[in-house]
Write a protein that holds these residues in place. Structure first.
Motif, short mmCIF file in Angstrom:
data_model
loop_
_atom_site.label_atom_id
_atom_site.label_comp_id
_atom_site.label_asym_id
_atom_site.label_seq_id
_atom_site.Cartn_x
_atom_site.Cartn_y
_atom_site.Cartn_z
N SER A 135 16.06 6.34 12.14
CA SER A 135 14.93 6.52 13.05
C SER A 135 13.64 6.28 12.28
O SER A 135 13.65 6.18 11.05
CB SER A 135 14.94 7.93 13.66
N TRP A 136 12.53 6.21 13.02
CA TRP A 136 11.23 6.05 12.39
C TRP A 136 10.13 6.53 13.33
O TRP A 136 10.31 6.59 14.55
CB TRP A 136 10.97 4.60 11.98
N GLU A 137 9.01 6.85 12.73
CA GLU A 137 7.83 7.25 13.49
C GLU A 137 6.62 6.54 12.89
O GLU A 137 6.59 6.24 11.69
CB GLU A 137 7.61 8.77 13.42
N LEU A 138 5.63 6.31 13.71
CA LEU A 138 4.35 5.79 13.27
C LEU A 138 3.29 6.84 13.59
O LEU A 138 2.73 6.84 14.69
CB LEU A 138 4.02 4.46 13.96
N PRO A 139 3.01 7.75 12.67
CA PRO A 139 2.01 8.79 12.95
C PRO A 139 0.62 8.21 13.16
O PRO A 139 -0.22 8.83 13.81
CB PRO A 139 2.06 9.68 11.70
N ASP A 140 0.38 7.02 12.59
CA ASP A 140 -0.85 6.27 12.86
C ASP A 140 -0.53 4.80 12.58
O ASP A 140 0.59 4.46 12.19
CB ASP A 140 -2.01 6.77 11.99
N ALA A 141 -1.52 3.94 12.79
CA ALA A 141 -1.28 2.50 12.76
C ALA A 141 -1.09 1.94 11.35
O ALA A 141 -0.78 0.76 11.20
CB ALA A 141 -2.41 1.76 13.46
N ARG A 142 -1.27 2.78 10.32
CA ARG A 142 -1.06 2.27 8.97
C ARG A 142 -0.05 3.10 8.18
O ARG A 142 -0.03 3.08 6.94
CB ARG A 142 -2.38 2.15 8.21
N THR A 143 0.81 3.82 8.91
CA THR A 143 1.85 4.62 8.26
C THR A 143 3.16 4.49 9.03
O THR A 143 3.18 4.60 10.26
CB THR A 143 1.45 6.11 8.21
N HIS A 178 1.81 -6.53 3.32
CA HIS A 178 1.51 -5.45 4.27
C HIS A 178 1.42 -4.09 3.58
O HIS A 178 0.66 -3.23 4.01
CB HIS A 178 2.60 -5.39 5.35
N LEU A 179 2.21 -3.90 2.53
CA LEU A 179 2.34 -2.59 1.89
C LEU A 179 1.19 -2.31 0.92
O LEU A 179 0.75 -3.19 0.19
CB LEU A 179 3.64 -2.53 1.11
N ASP A 180 0.76 -1.05 0.92
CA ASP A 180 -0.11 -0.56 -0.13
C ASP A 180 0.69 0.29 -1.12
O ASP A 180 0.58 0.13 -2.33
CB ASP A 180 -1.26 0.26 0.46
N SER A 181 1.54 1.16 -0.60
CA SER A 181 2.39 1.99 -1.44
C SER A 181 3.48 2.60 -0.56
O SER A 181 3.43 2.50 0.67
CB SER A 181 1.58 3.11 -2.12
N LEU A 182 4.48 3.23 -1.21
CA LEU A 182 5.49 3.96 -0.46
C LEU A 182 5.96 5.13 -1.31
O LEU A 182 5.85 5.11 -2.54
CB LEU A 182 6.65 3.06 -0.05
N GLU A 183 6.48 6.14 -0.63
CA GLU A 183 6.92 7.35 -1.33
C GLU A 183 8.17 7.90 -0.66
O GLU A 183 8.41 7.68 0.54
CB GLU A 183 5.81 8.40 -1.34
N VAL A 184 8.95 8.62 -1.44
CA VAL A 184 10.17 9.27 -0.95
C VAL A 184 9.88 10.74 -0.73
O VAL A 184 9.32 11.42 -1.60
CB VAL A 184 11.32 9.10 -1.96
N VAL A 240 8.21 6.98 3.28
CA VAL A 240 6.94 6.83 3.98
C VAL A 240 6.24 5.59 3.41
O VAL A 240 5.96 5.52 2.21
CB VAL A 240 6.04 8.07 3.81
N PHE A 241 5.99 4.63 4.30
CA PHE A 241 5.31 3.39 3.92
C PHE A 241 3.83 3.51 4.28
O PHE A 241 3.48 3.77 5.44
CB PHE A 241 5.91 2.20 4.68
N HIS A 242 2.97 3.30 3.30
CA HIS A 242 1.53 3.29 3.53
C HIS A 242 1.08 1.83 3.53
O HIS A 242 1.28 1.11 2.54
CB HIS A 242 0.80 4.08 2.45
N LEU A 243 0.49 1.40 4.64
CA LEU A 243 0.14 0.00 4.83
C LEU A 243 -1.29 -0.27 4.38
O LEU A 243 -2.12 0.64 4.28
CB LEU A 243 0.33 -0.39 6.30
N GLN A 244 -1.59 -1.52 4.13
CA GLN A 244 -2.91 -1.90 3.66
C GLN A 244 -3.98 -1.74 4.75
O GLN A 244 -5.14 -1.43 4.45
CB GLN A 244 -2.90 -3.36 3.17
N THR A 245 -3.58 -2.00 6.00
CA THR A 245 -4.50 -1.91 7.13
C THR A 245 -3.75 -1.34 8.31
O THR A 245 -2.54 -1.09 8.24
CB THR A 245 -5.05 -3.30 7.52
#
Length: 525
Positions: A66-74, A116-122, A128-133
């Protein structure tokens, strides 16, 4: 004499003979899923986070349950419980390791994840993928990434040349016997969906010709075959086929070359064409003419802009074509369309040698435009030369494509100015080098919103731009050439049940292997 297909009696009822890989002329033992010369089965061994249906862009939870997008860059993905085929546990750390591997070895990042990616963490079983924009469509790009095991790949000295001869994955099959002419795959008994896999073995021979495809008794193949009913279909009562649209074959005018930077010249060319005839000639009637929206219909009907007439279909209109050309200073004198100085409008139409349906389409376009006064010549370089010319912008007009299952990526690849490069410098998309600030704003609005209604409004506005500005000129749908035999296995995707594209390459087969059932047991739910 009618050619017949006979199943090999030495192959068991639970074993699939699949025409999905080709040696050149022999197989290279390479199961690195990120290399271009990998074995086809690599993407059945290494699974993606999200399985995407190329027909319509449907996103199916896979290694990400599953996945969620808490905002447009996460993007917050929950990683499912599974095991590698050597018994080790698959974890979120493997996911992070894979993306870190791409960052350290950019040549492996074939889908452009780190664009697309800025960083990611476990976080436990979450990645959790943190996007550039603000970049909602990045989910489809990141999701299709095939994940490799950290406990094995962390010791690889150079992943960009690693041949991975003994692959360990999470997928439904493991490598069985291997030789340069043929290899086999065996069911992974510890697969996380093992109860859905009724195929015990796969056999992949090195096949190189159409006759072999028809006569050898394949359970699954993928190929455009001339007169498919009279060849593949007639060879066995169990041989079936399904050719759904997988994209749009189009004329690609180079907007850096006059007069193709003029929308009225492009409109004149569009109106001069009989798309139904082009589709018939190119695909022997198996594919339908395409409209000028950039959508594959009916796959993406829910996205269609209802204000565009006739679902974007453009009828041949000789008078309208001549009027459009006249607005750009080209008039018909005798049998030639000429400018004020008497120079005839003409161009070289580039396609790839060996792409027989494209060649037939190019010849028909040449004939039809010739009837309205254009002088069109054909250039047919080898596929590598064709792709180089397209990427470098060293062409006038080419046969190419647009569209795809992911609606945003289809429009972005077609029209985003981010891809525009000077002629001679390679680009990966927007080969026509179209640029428009308003279109870029629409693309930004699309990818920045998590609201489906806002995405739909942007998509419909983008369709209007494709229709009005004709960055490329749609001709007919390009097919996915699925050939299958239902004597041993049932539950194949069909027009009535299009749960997956019928292609036997990339990750799409994962969605089919889990649905097939041994004949007599019924189809899977």
């Amino acid at each position: 004499m009618q050619v017949r297909s006979q199943a090999d009696p030495t192959i068991g009822a639970d074993t699939m003979l699949i025409n999905a890989d080709k040696g050149n002329p022999l197989f290279d033992r390479n199961f690195n899923p990120y290399l271009t010369n990998k074995r086809t089965a690599s993407t059945w061994i290494y699974e993606p986070l999200v399985l995407v249906n190329p027909l319509d862009g449907e996103q199916i939870p896979w290694l990400a349950e599953s996945w969620e997008l808490p905002d447009a860059r996460t993007i917050d993905m929950t990683i499912r419980q599974a095991r590698w085929s050597d018994g080790e546990e698959f974890t979120a750390d493997d996911v992070k390791f894979t993306f870190d591997l791409f960052q350290a070895n950019p040549s492996l990042d074939t889908k452009g994840a780190w664009q697309h990616l800025d960083s990611l963490e476990v976080q436990g079983d979450h990645v959790v993928f943190h996007l550039q924009t603000d970049d909602v469509p990045a989910l489809a790009v990141l999701g299709v990434t095939c994940i490799v095991p950290r406990h094995l790949w962390s010791d690889v000295a150079d992943p960009s040349t690693f041949r991975n001869e003994n692959p360990v994955g999470t997928g439904p099959f493991v490598l069985g016997n291997y030789n340069p002419q043929q290899y086999s795959m065996d069911r992974n008994e510890d697969y996380w969906q093992a109860e859905k896999i009724e195929i015990a073995h796969l056999i992949l021979p090195g096949t190189s010709n159409q006759l072999d495809t028809v006569t050898r008794g394949y359970d699954w193949s993928y190929s455009f075959i001339s007169d498919v009913e009279g060849t593949w279909g007639a060879a066995s009562e169990h041989n079936k086929f399904w050719f759904p649209p997988g994209g749009i074959i189009a004329l690609v005018p180079n907007h850096t070359v006059a007069p193709f930077d003029d929308v009225d010249v492009r409109r004149g060319m569009s109106l001069a064409l009989d798309r139904a005839r082009i589709a018939q000639v190119a695909s022997e009637g198996y594919m339908q003419p395409a409209g000028q929206t950039g959508l594959m219909l009916p796959n993406q009907q829910e996205w269609l802009n209802p204000d565009i007439p006739d679902q974007g279909m453009v009828a041949q209109d000789r008078d309208g074509a001549l009027a459009a050309f006249a607005r750009s200073g080209w008039t018909l004198q005798g049998d030639k369309l000429v400018d004020a100085g008497g120079k005839q409008l003409g161009f070289a139409l580039t396609s790839a040698n060996g792409y027989t349906d494209w060649t037939r389409a190019a010849q028909e376009v040449q004939r039809q435009l010739g009837e309205i006064g254009l002088d069109v010549s054909l250039q047919l370089p080898q596929p590598a030369g064709y792709q180089s010319a397209l990427g470098n912008g060293e062409f006038e007009v080419a046969i190419g494509g647009m569209g795809g299952g992911d609606v945003f990526r289809a429009f972005n690849d077609l029209m985003s100015s981010d891809f525009v490069t000077e002629v001679g410098k390679t680009t990966q998309a927007n080969y026509e080098r179209f640029s428009d600030d308003a279109v870029d704003d629409l693309l930004t609005a699309f990818k920045s919103s998590t609201d489906p209604a806002a995405q739909l409004r942007a998509a419909q506005a983008l369709q209007q731009e494709v229709y009005d500005q004709l960055p490329v000129i749609g001709l007919y749908y390009g097919g996915l050439w699925g050939l299958y035999n239902d004597a041993k296995f049932t539950g194949w995707p069909t027009e009535a049940d299009p749960y997956m594209a019928p292609q036997n390459y990339d990750s799409a087969p994962l969605g089919i292997f889990t649905r097939l059932r041994l004949a007599g047991k019924g189809s899977a739910a």
